[in-house]
Enzyme design. Structure first.
Site, PDB file in Angstrom:
ATOM      1  N   LEU A   1     -18.207   3.962 -12.624  1.00 38.18           N
ATOM      2  CA  LEU A   1     -18.741   3.267 -13.796  1.00 38.18           C
ATOM      3  C   LEU A   1     -19.481   4.203 -14.744  1.00 38.18           C
ATOM      4  O   LEU A   1     -19.825   3.790 -15.861  1.00 38.18           O
ATOM      5  CB  LEU A   1     -19.705   2.152 -13.354  1.00 38.18           C
ATOM      6  CG  LEU A   1     -19.219   1.234 -12.221  1.00 38.18           C
ATOM      7  CD1 LEU A   1     -20.306   0.222 -11.877  1.00 38.18           C
ATOM      8  CD2 LEU A   1     -17.931   0.523 -12.608  1.00 38.18           C
TER       9      LEU A   1
ATOM     10  N   LYS B   1     -12.306   8.467 -23.330  1.00 44.07           N
ATOM     11  CA  LYS B   1     -11.938   7.437 -22.358  1.00 44.07           C
ATOM     12  C   LYS B   1     -10.468   7.569 -21.962  1.00 44.07           C
ATOM     13  O   LYS B   1     -10.107   7.408 -20.792  1.00 44.07           O
ATOM     14  CB  LYS B   1     -12.213   6.049 -22.940  1.00 44.07           C
ATOM     15  CG  LYS B   1     -13.682   5.658 -22.938  1.00 44.07           C
ATOM     16  CD  LYS B   1     -14.207   5.536 -21.512  1.00 44.07           C
ATOM     17  CE  LYS B   1     -15.593   4.960 -21.432  1.00 44.07           C
ATOM     18  NZ  LYS B   1     -16.106   4.885 -20.046  1.00 44.07           N
TER      19      LYS B   1
ATOM     20  N   GLY C   1     -55.122 -48.311 -16.322  1.00 46.71           N
ATOM     21  CA  GLY C   1     -55.224 -49.621 -16.937  1.00 46.71           C
ATOM     22  C   GLY C   1     -54.467 -49.781 -18.242  1.00 46.71           C
ATOM     23  O   GLY C   1     -54.392 -50.887 -18.788  1.00 46.71           O
TER      24      GLY C   1
ATOM     25  N   ASN D   1     -16.173  -5.658 -25.167  1.00 50.15           N
ATOM     26  CA  ASN D   1     -17.638  -5.684 -25.129  1.00 50.15           C
ATOM     27  C   ASN D   1     -18.113  -6.501 -23.931  1.00 50.15           C
ATOM     28  O   ASN D   1     -17.732  -7.659 -23.773  1.00 50.15           O
ATOM     29  CB  ASN D   1     -18.188  -6.307 -26.419  1.00 50.15           C
ATOM     30  CG  ASN D   1     -17.915  -5.457 -27.632  1.00 50.15           C
ATOM     31  OD1 ASN D   1     -18.614  -4.495 -27.888  1.00 50.15           O
ATOM     32  ND2 ASN D   1     -16.882  -5.802 -28.379  1.00 50.15           N
TER      33      ASN D   1
ATOM     34  N   TYR E   1     -14.962   8.826 -28.934  1.00 48.61           N
ATOM     35  CA  TYR E   1     -15.212   8.021 -27.738  1.00 48.61           C
ATOM     36  C   TYR E   1     -13.894   7.582 -27.101  1.00 48.61           C
ATOM     37  O   TYR E   1     -13.700   7.706 -25.893  1.00 48.61           O
ATOM     38  CB  TYR E   1     -16.058   6.799 -28.118  1.00 48.61           C
ATOM     39  CG  TYR E   1     -16.326   5.856 -26.964  1.00 48.61           C
ATOM     40  CD1 TYR E   1     -17.084   6.260 -25.873  1.00 48.61           C
ATOM     41  CD2 TYR E   1     -15.838   4.550 -26.990  1.00 48.61           C
ATOM     42  CE1 TYR E   1     -17.338   5.395 -24.811  1.00 48.61           C
ATOM     43  CE2 TYR E   1     -16.083   3.667 -25.937  1.00 48.61           C
ATOM     44  CZ  TYR E   1     -16.836   4.100 -24.856  1.00 48.61           C
ATOM     45  OH  TYR E   1     -17.082   3.236 -23.805  1.00 48.61           O
TER      46      TYR E   1
END
Length: 373
Positions: free
Chosen positions: A57, A111, A286, A136, A107
């Protein structure tokens, strides 16, 4: 499944890692090797030798320098796989990639490079590669301005910090952390069908960015208007749970408006558009409240403290029906339409009654008519 299987989790202190570790322990997995940025090379080497399944992860989302993408998302993956080869360990590897891997940015390229490494490793070692291209991910323990826009919006809105919605019509695909973790553990336990290449989270939610912002703002406002959003909508339910996880630690509670007089108090607690509202009624010893009837509006009374009597009479009859109620024995009393009704505190202490009504009060259509029992 063997609960003693030796599981290696990289990125153990991250958003997904923390949630995964918590659920693995909930399910009584006992041999978990945790690896994060501060784990020594020596310890990583031992773990790579002994592990039998790997949740990879670890990764970099928002570095100060773009070159850190390749170092974190490719370099560490390469290092881990080299250690597995060194020890001839053919453990299956589950890796979290991103839908960005299809795009031509720093990015995405990092990946994609990490994916290719995993596939090549699996082919060479004769093992399984489980590559998840995640959209997401949102949920508890995520980090604002790092993991997802959901985290940023939840964090800021909970603190009255302004948010930016630059493209309100932009469509977001979201997966909830519990669904992600459940899918990962199903894969560990071989409950997931084999796929050709990429694995997916089975439950994906879509929402426009502007709608997301308004939804999270409604959670903030619900403390004032007492509204409860439709929780039968899965995204609403998951998003609200996420929002609550971002509340400041000194802001878990909020006060309600109490309508107080010499008889006691009446306080609205929750309001819904389709399931009515819940209130708390406190009566002094009451004191009698009610003495009215309704055409269509109906209620449920639950005395949770003290003792009293609920009386009914059909509006065109003389017969009076009585129910003795007490906090010592919780009993729900339905208030039928067409009966005038009252509740009196017959004890010496305050009587506390939880009241549900099937519709929120509308001053223009109160459907409440005074008539003594």
């Amino acid at each position: 499944m063997n609960k003693g299987i030796k599981i290696l989790v990289t990125g153990a202190k991250g958003f997904i890692g923390k949630n995964l570790l918590a659920e693995l322990r909930n399910r009584e997995y006992t041999n978990i090797f945790e690896v994060d940025i501060d784990t020594s090379k020596e310890l990583l080497n031992i773990y790579a030798k002994e592990c039998e399944f790997i949740f990879h992860l670890a990764g970099v989302n928002r570095p100060k320098d773009e070159k850190e993408f390749m170092e974190g998302n490719f370099g560490f993956t390469s290092e881990l796989l080299d250690l597995l080869k060194k020890h001839k360990n053919n453990s299956s590897v589950l890796i979290t990639s991103s839908i960005q891997a299809e795009r031509d940015n720093a990015y995405g390229k990092s990946k994609k490079a990490g994916e290719d490494l995993i596939f090549d490793h699996a082919k060479e070692m004769g093992t399984k590669a489980r590559v998840y291209r995640l959209p997401n991910v949102f949920g508890k323990w995520s980090r604002p301005n790092y993991n997802t826009v959901v985290a940023t919006y939840c964090h800021n809105i909970a603190r009255d910090i302004e948010i930016q919605v630059n493209a309100p019509d932009a469509e977001l695909n979201l997966v909830y952390i519990d669904d992600v973790i459940n899918e990962f553990i199903n894969t560990l336990e071989e409950k997931r069908n084999k796929v050709d290449k990429f694995y997916e989270i089975p439950v994906v939610h879509s929402i426009k960015l502007g709608e997301l912002a308004e939804l999270i703002k409604s959670f903030k406002n619900s403390r004032k208007d007492l509204s409860v959003i439709n929780m039968s909508n899965e995204l609403n339910k998951k998003m609200y749970s996420t929002y609550l996880s971002f509340l400041p630690e000194d802001d878990f509670s909020y006060f309600l408006k109490m309508n107080v007089d010499n008889r006691g108090s009446f306080t609205e607690f929750l309001r819904t558009p389709d399931r009515g509202q819940v209130s708390v009624n406190i009566s002094k010893s009451g004191i009698t409240k009610g003495n009215h009837w309704h055409h269509t509006k109906n209620e449920k009374f639950l005395v949770v403290s003290g003792e009293g009597t609920i009386r009914f009479r059909k509006i065109d009859e003389e017969k009076i029906i009585e129910y003795k109620v007490s906090g010592e024995k919780l009993e729900v009393v339905d208030i039928p339409t067409g009966y005038t009704h009252s509740i009196v505190n017959t004890g010496t202490e305050d009587m506390v009654t939880v009241m549900w009504v099937n519709e929120c009060f509308d001053p223009n259509k109160p459907d409440t008519y005074f008539l003594e029992v």
